[in-house]
Design a protein around this motif. Structure first.
Motif, PDB file in Angstrom:
ATOM      1  N   GLY A   1       0.731  -1.073  -0.073  1.00 24.52           N
ATOM      2  CA  GLY A   1       0.251  -0.193  -0.201  1.00 24.52           C
ATOM      3  C   GLY A   1       0.577   1.027   0.260  1.00 24.52           C
ATOM      4  N   LYS A   2       0.834   2.062  -0.470  1.00 23.87           N
ATOM      5  CA  LYS A   2       1.371   3.586  -0.126  1.00 23.87           C
ATOM      6  C   LYS A   2       1.364   4.138   1.426  1.00 23.87           C
ATOM      7  CE  LYS A   2      -0.490   5.141  -5.138  1.00 23.87           C
ATOM      8  NZ  LYS A   2      -0.628   6.353  -5.633  1.00 23.87           N
ATOM      9  N   TYR A   3       1.834   4.150   1.294  1.00 22.96           N
ATOM     10  CA  TYR A   3       2.572   5.156   2.735  1.00 22.96           C
ATOM     11  C   TYR A   3       2.331   7.044   2.650  1.00 22.96           C
ATOM     12  CZ  TYR A   3       2.167   0.759   4.659  1.00 22.96           C
ATOM     13  OH  TYR A   3       1.734  -0.417   4.856  1.00 22.96           O
TER      14      TYR A   3
ATOM     15  N   PRO B   1       3.873   7.072   9.393  1.00 23.28           N
ATOM     16  CA  PRO B   1       4.167   6.323   9.060  1.00 23.28           C
ATOM     17  C   PRO B   1       5.840   6.848   8.862  1.00 23.28           C
ATOM     18  CG  PRO B   1       2.839   6.415   7.113  1.00 23.28           C
ATOM     19  CD  PRO B   1       2.337   6.973   8.276  1.00 23.28           C
ATOM     20  N   GLY B   2       6.538   6.114   9.317  1.00 21.13           N
ATOM     21  CA  GLY B   2       8.307   6.355   9.137  1.00 21.13           C
ATOM     22  C   GLY B   2       9.183   6.324   8.530  1.00 21.13           C
TER      23      GLY B   2
ATOM     24  N   GLU C   1       5.840   3.807  -1.392  1.00 20.69           N
ATOM     25  CA  GLU C   1       4.207   2.194  -1.613  1.00 20.69           C
ATOM     26  C   GLU C   1       5.548   1.427  -1.754  1.00 20.69           C
ATOM     27  OE1 GLU C   1       1.182   1.334  -5.521  1.00 20.69           O
ATOM     28  OE2 GLU C   1       2.750   2.715  -5.425  1.00 20.69           O
ATOM     29  N   VAL C   2       4.713   0.440  -0.780  1.00 21.02           N
ATOM     30  CA  VAL C   2       5.068  -1.444  -0.871  1.00 21.02           C
ATOM     31  C   VAL C   2       4.347  -1.860  -1.356  1.00 21.02           C
ATOM     32  CG1 VAL C   2       5.184  -2.837   0.613  1.00 21.02           C
ATOM     33  CG2 VAL C   2       5.754  -0.597   1.606  1.00 21.02           C
ATOM     34  N   LEU C   3       4.937  -2.326  -2.250  1.00 20.54           N
ATOM     35  CA  LEU C   3       4.674  -2.630  -4.064  1.00 20.54           C
ATOM     36  C   LEU C   3       5.074  -4.179  -3.519  1.00 20.54           C
ATOM     37  CD1 LEU C   3       6.642  -0.753  -6.870  1.00 20.54           C
ATOM     38  CD2 LEU C   3       4.006  -0.474  -6.126  1.00 20.54           C
TER      39      LEU C   3
END
Length: 123
Positions: A49-51, A64-65, A83-85
């Motif tokens: 998801g997007k942070y 988020p950090g 963004e964690v893909l």
């Protein structure tokens, strides 16, 4: 940007010496003098998801950090997004990781932007 000094860095291959350490809320990556820290807000763990509106990790709690540093350079205040893909853990060990990121030092300087891929199927 201040952290990279405007230079590009690229690391590839099985002998790059990359270490990925799971933290309570995310991941801490060490590679060739660079440190990358990505964390979800307090009480959560990273997932795909997007942070947005990330602040300096590990001090950020309500948001988020993020913390990208290396070559003797880092930020006092940080703003950014990532963004964690892809993220896969097996028995507490990171097996796959794909993250795109952007960070600004002192919340106003030109950003450092990049992508991290570890055993990832993402491009």
């Amino acid at each position: 940007d201040y952290v990279s000094g405007g230079r590009d860095f690229y690391v590839e291959g099985p002998n790059d010496g990359m270490q990925i350490i799971q933290t309570q809320r995310g991941v801490h990556v060490l590679v060739q003098g660079w440190q990358l820290l990505f964390e979800a807000k307090e009480g959560e763990f990273l997932r795909v998801g997007k942070y947005l509106k990330a602040e300096r990790a590990p001090m950020a709690k309500e948001v988020p950090g993020i913390s990208i540093s290396g070559q003797g350079r880092g930020c006092n205040q940080t703003s950014g997004e990532f963004e964690v893909l892809e993220i896969e853990l097996i028995s507490g060990q990171i097996q796959r990781l794909a993250v795109n990121f952007s960070q600004r030092c002192e919340k106003r300087m030109a950003p450092i932007a990049g992508m991290l891929r570890y055993n990832s199927t993402e491009r």
